[in-house]
Structure formats: structure tokens, C-alpha cells
Write an enzyme that holds these catalytic residues in place. Structure first.
Site, mmCIF file in Angstrom:
data_model
loop_
_atom_site.group_PDB
_atom_site.id
_atom_site.type_symbol
_atom_site.label_atom_id
_atom_site.label_comp_id
_atom_site.label_asym_id
_atom_site.label_seq_id
_atom_site.Cartn_x
_atom_site.Cartn_y
_atom_site.Cartn_z
ATOM 1 N N PHE A 62 14.677 -0.944 24.793
ATOM 2 C CA PHE A 62 13.505 -1.323 23.990
ATOM 3 C C PHE A 62 12.269 -1.551 24.870
ATOM 4 C CE2 PHE A 62 15.912 -3.339 20.114
ATOM 5 C CZ PHE A 62 16.368 -2.089 19.762
ATOM 6 N N SER A 112 21.136 -0.349 18.487
ATOM 7 C CA SER A 112 21.003 0.161 19.851
ATOM 8 C C SER A 112 22.042 -0.518 20.744
ATOM 9 C CB SER A 112 19.603 -0.129 20.398
ATOM 10 O OG SER A 112 19.555 0.136 21.793
ATOM 11 N N ASN A 143 20.864 7.316 27.329
ATOM 12 C CA ASN A 143 19.731 6.441 27.636
ATOM 13 C C ASN A 143 20.167 4.988 27.560
ATOM 14 O OD1 ASN A 143 18.113 4.662 25.524
ATOM 15 N ND2 ASN A 143 19.082 6.326 24.347
ATOM 16 N N ASN A 177 22.404 6.085 14.921
ATOM 17 C CA ASN A 177 21.845 5.826 16.247
ATOM 18 C C ASN A 177 22.728 6.517 17.290
ATOM 19 O OD1 ASN A 177 20.325 4.581 18.357
ATOM 20 N ND2 ASN A 177 20.030 2.751 17.101
ATOM 21 N N ASN A 226 21.728 -0.867 23.903
ATOM 22 C CA ASN A 226 21.080 -1.161 25.181
ATOM 23 C C ASN A 226 20.399 -2.520 25.273
ATOM 24 O OD1 ASN A 226 21.809 1.438 26.150
ATOM 25 N ND2 ASN A 226 20.127 2.303 24.953
ATOM 26 N N THR A 227 20.482 -3.318 24.202
ATOM 27 C CA THR A 227 20.034 -4.711 24.239
ATOM 28 C C THR A 227 21.274 -5.579 24.075
ATOM 29 O OG1 THR A 227 17.845 -4.221 23.323
ATOM 30 C CG2 THR A 227 18.648 -6.473 23.093
ATOM 31 N N LYS A 233 19.111 1.129 10.297
ATOM 32 C CA LYS A 233 19.658 2.161 11.186
ATOM 33 C C LYS A 233 20.994 1.684 11.733
ATOM 34 C CE LYS A 233 18.312 5.532 14.665
ATOM 35 N NZ LYS A 233 17.179 6.103 15.406
#
Length: 343
Positions: free
Chosen positions: A119, A181, A115, A248, A183-184, A219
Site C-alpha cells: 500500500f 491484500s 508484488n 485480488n 502485503n499489509t 475485493k
């Protein structure tokens, strides 16, 4: 039952399937007796499942990981499937659409997902309002996973975490600071000791000003080196936060069997390929810290034995997401039964 409908769900785009299933579950629960039926089929109560962790009492140690219910839209519905706790989010101060679609991919041969959602959420105020209006919370523990907006510079990130912390303080039982994460852009830079100490210390100072404090967890990514994990242990001790969620998603693509068009997609990998590494991180943190703080284990839990292995490695609680997608809602009950038998 899930085995019969799974091919239908898996024939849909993953994100479309997620909204279809979640919306269908929500509609079913609105029917008289719907939630009661789900609890009867998927719930499992046993005194040996109860846990008290970071001052909170959990009816069972199996939770829903962040990412599934980003906007606190399905809390009661997921609770009806037998979860002992639900973690909503990641939420950010302002709504944001996330990355362009497609941004969620199934790697069926690997029982995994990739993925790069970014966010996507409706903003912390929407989530807080929904949690405030919950009618049948009962014993359910709710966690709030908080992050920063994409356009917020890292040097101002602490302000985003404060905003989310304040907005959710009265409606969640614990907090999770998400700096892991992939993805940011630049978010994982906040896992470095200096920025992370600043964010966690600031939140803890704010936490201690309240009459009631909330446990704050961190996390972390599975891609951290041993020296970075040593830093995490030091940070937990120095800031006094309640614990760690390990782990994560990973940016590694080692050993995957799916076709290259899928394995080369950018984003975080979750599911079966993460089973071993997540457990290694849990064991390392538990042993090196002498079990000084609780750990929530997440990553590649597809069978009851996967959950038990993480608990034995040092986790106090576990969370599901990708395994829940591949194995179906009965997985929660199967894990709880296994834990109760081993009790």
C-alpha cells in the site's frame, strides 16, 4: 508496436519500468494531439459494449484494476488507452512508503508478477485533490480502492476506511474496500465475517446519510474456501453493498515454472497462473447467490477469451493489470472487439 519496445521495458527493474512507462505516457499526452492519437489507435466504441452496473453507466466493461495508478496520477492518460473505467488506489489515510525495494518481480516464464508493495501511496488527500482537478473526465467511471495504514491496529481499521470514504466521496463513482491484500500484516484477518460486517455496515450507514450514495464493493482474495465464499455472499446480502471484485492476488505458488529464487519471493501473485482460480471464484459466487449482485472479474486476463470466460462465468465487468503489462495497451481494444462481436 508494443512487442518491439517490450524487451526494453522488461530489461528494467519492474518498478522502474512502471514509472518510466507511466511518466512517458503522461509526457506524450501533454503534447498537442497526444491523447487524441492514443484514443484513435487504442479506443474502440460500439453500442454493444455499454453496460449499466450498480446504477452506473459504463461505456465499455473493461477497466484498469487498482494498483496501477495508486495516486490518481494517470487517470486521463489511461482513459485515452480505451479503458471504460479506472480504479485508483489502494489509498490510505496517511502517506506511507510501502515495503522496502525490491518489492515487484516478473515471473516471465509464468506470465506473472509477484508484488509486496505494501500500500505505498501518497495518502488519500493527494489522490482526492488530483481527481478534483481532472479536466476531461467525460463518461469515464472512476473507482476508489481504500485500505488501512500499516500501523493502524485491526480493531481501529474501520476509522481508516471511514477517513478514505469521506475524502473521496465527492470525486469517485464507486468504492472498493480492500481487505484482501497479502502485503499489509494482518489485513486479511479483516476478511473474517465479524470484522468485515463491522467495516461494511459502518460505511453503508455513512453512505445512506448522504443525498447521493455511492456503490460499495468488496475485493476478495482467491484463496478463500467455499465456506468463506458462502460467508461473503451472506455479508453482501446483510450489508446491502453493491457487489464484489473477484479476485485480488494469491499467496499460492502452485504449478509455477519460473526459477525458485523468484517463486519463493513473498507477496501476492498475479497474472496467468490466477486465470483459472479467479474464474472459479466468480462462477461460485454467481451460482451460489443466484446472481444476486454484480461481480467485477479480475485475475489472469491476458487474451480476449479470458475476459469473455469471466463474463460468462458471471462477471458483469472485468479489470486488467498484469495482462496489460505483458500484452500491452492493445489488449483493451482486442477485448472490446471480441465482446462486441459476441454481443
Amino acid at each position: 508496436m508494443y512487442k518491439l519496445v517490450k524487451p526494453l521495458f522488461f530489461s528494467l527493474d519492474p518498478e522502474t519500468a512502471h514509472h518510466t512507462v507511466s511518466g512517458g505516457l503522461q509526457s506524450f499526452c501533454k503534447v498537442w494531439g497526444g491523447k487524441r492519437l492514443l484514443r484513435a489507435v487504442y479506443g474502440y466504441d460500439h453500442p454493444g459494449l455499454a453496460r449499466e452496473v450498480f446504477g452506473l453507466k459504463f461505456k465499455n466493461p473493461v477497466g484498469l484494476a487498482a494498483g496501477f495508478d495508486k495516486n490518481a496520477a494517470y487517470v486521463e492518460e489511461m482513459a485515452a488507452l480505451g479503458f471504460g473505467f479506472i480504479e485508483i488506489g489502494t489509498v490510505t489515510p496517511r502517506p506511507q512508503p510501502g515495503n522496502d525495494r525490491p518489492r515487484l518481480f516478473r515471473l516471465v516464464a509464468d506470465e506473472a508478477l509477484v508484488n509486496r508493495m505494501g500500500f505505498n501511496n501518497q495518502g488519500v488527500d493527494v489522490a482526492a485533490d488530483r481527481l478534483r482537478r481532472l479536466k476531461n473526465r467525460g463518461q469515464l467511471i472512476i473507482g476508489g480502492n481504500i485500505g488501512k495504514n500499516k500501523l493502524t491496529p485491526n480493531e481501529e481499521a474501520v476509522n481508516d476506511y471511514i477517513t478514505c470514504f469521506d475524502a473521496l466521496f465527492d470525486v469517485v463513482d464507486y468504492f472498493v474496500v480492500n481487505v484482501s491484500s497479502p502485503n499489509t500484516p494482518g489485513l486479511r484477518d479483516l476478511q473474517e465475517k465479524g470484522p468485515l460486517m463491522h467495516i461494511l455496515s459502518t460505511l453503508q450507514q455513512r453512505n445512506r446519510k448522504n443525498d447521493i450514495s455511492r456503490p460499495i464493493l468488496l475485493k476478495i482474495a482467491p484463496d478463500l474456501s467455499d465456506s468463506q465464499l458462502d460467508d461473503i455472499i451472506d455479508i453482501v446480502r446483510e450489508t446491502g453493498i453493491a457487489g464484489v471484485i473477484a479476485t485480488n492476488t494469491t499467496i499460492s505458488r502452485e504449478g509455477l515454472q519460473s526459477r525458485p529464487a523468484l517463486t519463493s519471493e513473498a507477496g501476492g501473485l498475479s497474472g496467468r497462473p490466477l486465470t483459472r482460480r479467479a474464474t472459479e471464484v466468480i462462477r461460485y459466487l454467481a451460482e451460489k447467490s443466484n446472481r444476486a449482485f454484480p461481480i467485477i472479474g479480475v485475475g489472469g486476463i491476458h487474451q480476449p477469451d479470458d475476459a469473455v470466460e469471466k463474463l460468462r462465468a458471471g462477471a458483469s465487468l472485468v479489470q486488467l493489470y498484469t495482462g496489460f503489462i505483458y500484452e500491452g495497451p492493445a489488449l483493451v481494444k482486442r477485448i472490446c472487439k471480441k465482446i462486441a462481436r459476441d454481443h
